[in-house]
Scaffold this motif. Structure first.
Motif, PDB file in Angstrom:
ATOM      1  N   PRO A   3       0.832  -1.201   0.000  1.00  0.00           N
ATOM      2  CA  PRO A   3       0.000   0.000   0.000  1.00  0.00           C
ATOM      3  C   PRO A   3       0.868   1.253   0.000  1.00  0.00           C
ATOM      4  O   PRO A   3       1.937   1.263   0.588  1.00  0.00           O
ATOM      5  N   THR A   4       0.429   2.244  -0.698  1.00  0.00           N
ATOM      6  CA  THR A   4       1.165   3.514  -0.693  1.00  0.00           C
ATOM      7  C   THR A   4       0.195   4.631  -0.371  1.00  0.00           C
ATOM      8  O   THR A   4      -0.992   4.503  -0.561  1.00  0.00           O
ATOM      9  N   VAL A   5       0.717   5.720   0.138  1.00  0.00           N
ATOM     10  CA  VAL A   5      -0.170   6.832   0.485  1.00  0.00           C
ATOM     11  C   VAL A   5       0.262   8.126  -0.178  1.00  0.00           C
ATOM     12  O   VAL A   5      -0.500   9.063  -0.240  1.00  0.00           O
ATOM     13  N   TYR A  24      -5.176   9.234   6.456  1.00  0.00           N
ATOM     14  CA  TYR A  24      -3.791   8.785   6.504  1.00  0.00           C
ATOM     15  C   TYR A  24      -3.339   8.623   7.951  1.00  0.00           C
ATOM     16  O   TYR A  24      -2.768   7.625   8.342  1.00  0.00           O
ATOM     17  N   PRO A 237      -5.043   3.756   2.558  1.00  0.00           N
ATOM     18  CA  PRO A 237      -4.358   2.534   2.126  1.00  0.00           C
ATOM     19  C   PRO A 237      -4.809   1.268   2.867  1.00  0.00           C
ATOM     20  O   PRO A 237      -4.459   0.182   2.460  1.00  0.00           O
ATOM     21  N   GLY A 258      -6.236  -0.527  -0.464  1.00  0.00           N
ATOM     22  CA  GLY A 258      -5.687   0.567  -1.262  1.00  0.00           C
ATOM     23  C   GLY A 258      -5.074   0.176  -2.587  1.00  0.00           C
ATOM     24  O   GLY A 258      -4.580   1.023  -3.321  1.00  0.00           O
ATOM     25  N   GLU A 259      -5.079  -1.126  -2.904  1.00  0.00           N
ATOM     26  CA  GLU A 259      -4.451  -1.568  -4.156  1.00  0.00           C
ATOM     27  C   GLU A 259      -5.456  -2.308  -5.029  1.00  0.00           C
ATOM     28  O   GLU A 259      -6.374  -2.949  -4.518  1.00  0.00           O
TER      29      GLU A 259
END
Ligand SMILES: [Zn+2]
Length: 415
Positions: A3-5, A24, A237, A258-259
């Motif tokens: 996951p990235t934010v 976040y 995410p 989140g993906e």
């Protein structure tokens, strides 16, 4: 995929940024858990950009502390990101005993990410900054059934013209993303089973874009990219969502933590060919009978209304009739929403998402959304619907552009 934010704030309309930032922070604890912190360079760069974007760590020493990384590793990643033109040093921070640290911030003028979302008769083009902010869009006519070469030429020329107008050239385009209206083979970036796209299979769409721009290129299905774009605009995410595009056809994209979730063969989210009892033996474009598409899609409604002697040629014609309060068309649209809701209630019960977003021409009508919503609430377990949001997608025609930009930026950072 991790996951990235980091791309979240840039992908947002400024009005929505504070809400997202809190998402976040809410999820930060989980996101930063030690087990999630693997020594993967691509992940590290994404996390570094995320912290700088959110202001949670803006110097090398703060980044090292918050990420639990060696200062030398952080310096290396920062150097890579500076070279890519994604971050710059900007000012000197307060000293905490030693040398005064150099402050880092994201660079908005480091180049362009160009993305396009292709429909049957038009293309929407977007220009993003290297930090994922959508700066401008343009829509232009295009006949996708004329084949890949003429279609891609129109898109590439428009992208280049946009970059030039913004004060750059081809070399400033650092990545290109393309959303196509059909299943896409991720290995080749080509369309598979192209019912409306003859000549596209085997063309090598992604390779063509890479050659044309000498840059990173990403090609994916439009429902997937729209789902990703819509998710990024609202959720964090650690969250899950489904975005259903209901227009002439019905498609959906699934986001897990989140993906994008594509499934074993890239067909995940294909709700349109689910059999529903009410469709009886109605033949479907897939060769099967009784699919949801035959009674809940725009194309299905066109066929049903035509059979009743009502002159309609497109989904837009059907929606125009509903706006004029035509009783037959209105009832049909509501019923179509109920059928979609019926299929989606199984999906929602099974998957338990945070949100279900609806987009596309049919979903532009509140009646359709209301019918889906009431059927899903009725057909789902209360635990599943406790926090579930069912709403019209807010990113509208730009959802796919945002999703494509995010994947391009991920690729650039992971490279
Ligand atoms: Zn079917």
């Amino acid at each position: 995929m991790f996951p990235t934010v980091w791309a979240i704030p840039g992908n947002l309309h400024p009005d929505r940024a504070p809400a997202l930032q809190s998402t976040y922070f809410d999820s930060k604890e989980k996101f930063m858990s030690p087990s999630a912190l693997q020594p993967v360079p691509g992940r590290q760069t994404q996390e570094i950009v995320g912290h700088i974007a959110h202001g949670t760590a803006t110097t090398r020493s703060e980044l090292a502390k918050v990420l639990g990384l060696a200062p030398s590793t952080v310096s290396l990643r920062v150097a890579e990101l500076t070279e890519l033109g994604i971050i710059i040093e900007d000012g000197i921070g307060a000293s905490r005993g030693g040398r005064k640290p150099r402050m880092l911030r994201l660079r908005e003028d480091g180049g362009h990410i160009m993305t396009a979302d292709l429909g049957g008769h038009h293309a929407r083009i977007g220009r993003f900054s290297m930090t994922g902010t959508l700066l401008e869009t343009q829509s232009l006519p295009l006949q996708i059934d004329k084949g890949p070469e003429p279609s891609l030429r129109i898109v590439a020329d428009a992208m280049l013209a946009m970059a030039v107008t913004a004060g750059g050239g081809k070399a400033d385009i650092k990545g290109v993303g393309l959303a196509l209206p059909g299943p896409v083979d991720l290995a080749t970036g080509d369309v598979e089973l192209p019912s409306r796209m003859p000549d596209w299979p085997g063309f090598g769409v992604r390779a063509w874009l890479e050659r044309e721009f000498d840059a990173v290129a990403v090609v994916d299905n439009d429902a997937n990219l729209s789902a990703l774009g819509e998710h990024l605009a609202h959720l964090g995410p650690e969250q899950h969502s489904i975005t259903v595009k209901a227009g002439t056809a019905i498609g959906s994209g699934i986001i897990v933590r989140g993906e994008l979730h594509r499934g074993a063969t890239g067909a995940a989210g294909d709700v349109t060919h689910t059999r529903v009892a009410a469709a009886g033996d109605e033949p479907c474009s897939c060769g099967n009978t009784g699919c949801l598409e035959t009674i809940a899609s725009g194309a299905g409604l066109v066929r049903q209304l035509s059979r009743q002697g009502i002159a309609v040629a497109s989904t837009a014609d059907v929606l125009a009739l509903v706006r004029k309060a035509d009783p037959v068309a209105t009832t049909m649209l509501r019923t179509a929403g109920t059928y979609l809701g019926e299929v989606l209630s199984s999906v929602v019960n099974f998957f338990n998402p945070d949100a279900l977003y609806l987009t596309g021409g049919m979903a532009a009508n509140e009646l359709y959304i209301a019918a889906v919503r009431s059927r899903v609430y009725e057909g789902c377990h209360p635990l599943v619907t406790q926090k579930l949001r069912i709403e019209a997608a807010s990113t509208g025609p730009d959802a796919g552009l945002h999703g494509a930009a995010r994947l391009v930026l991920d690729r650039i950072l992971a490279a």
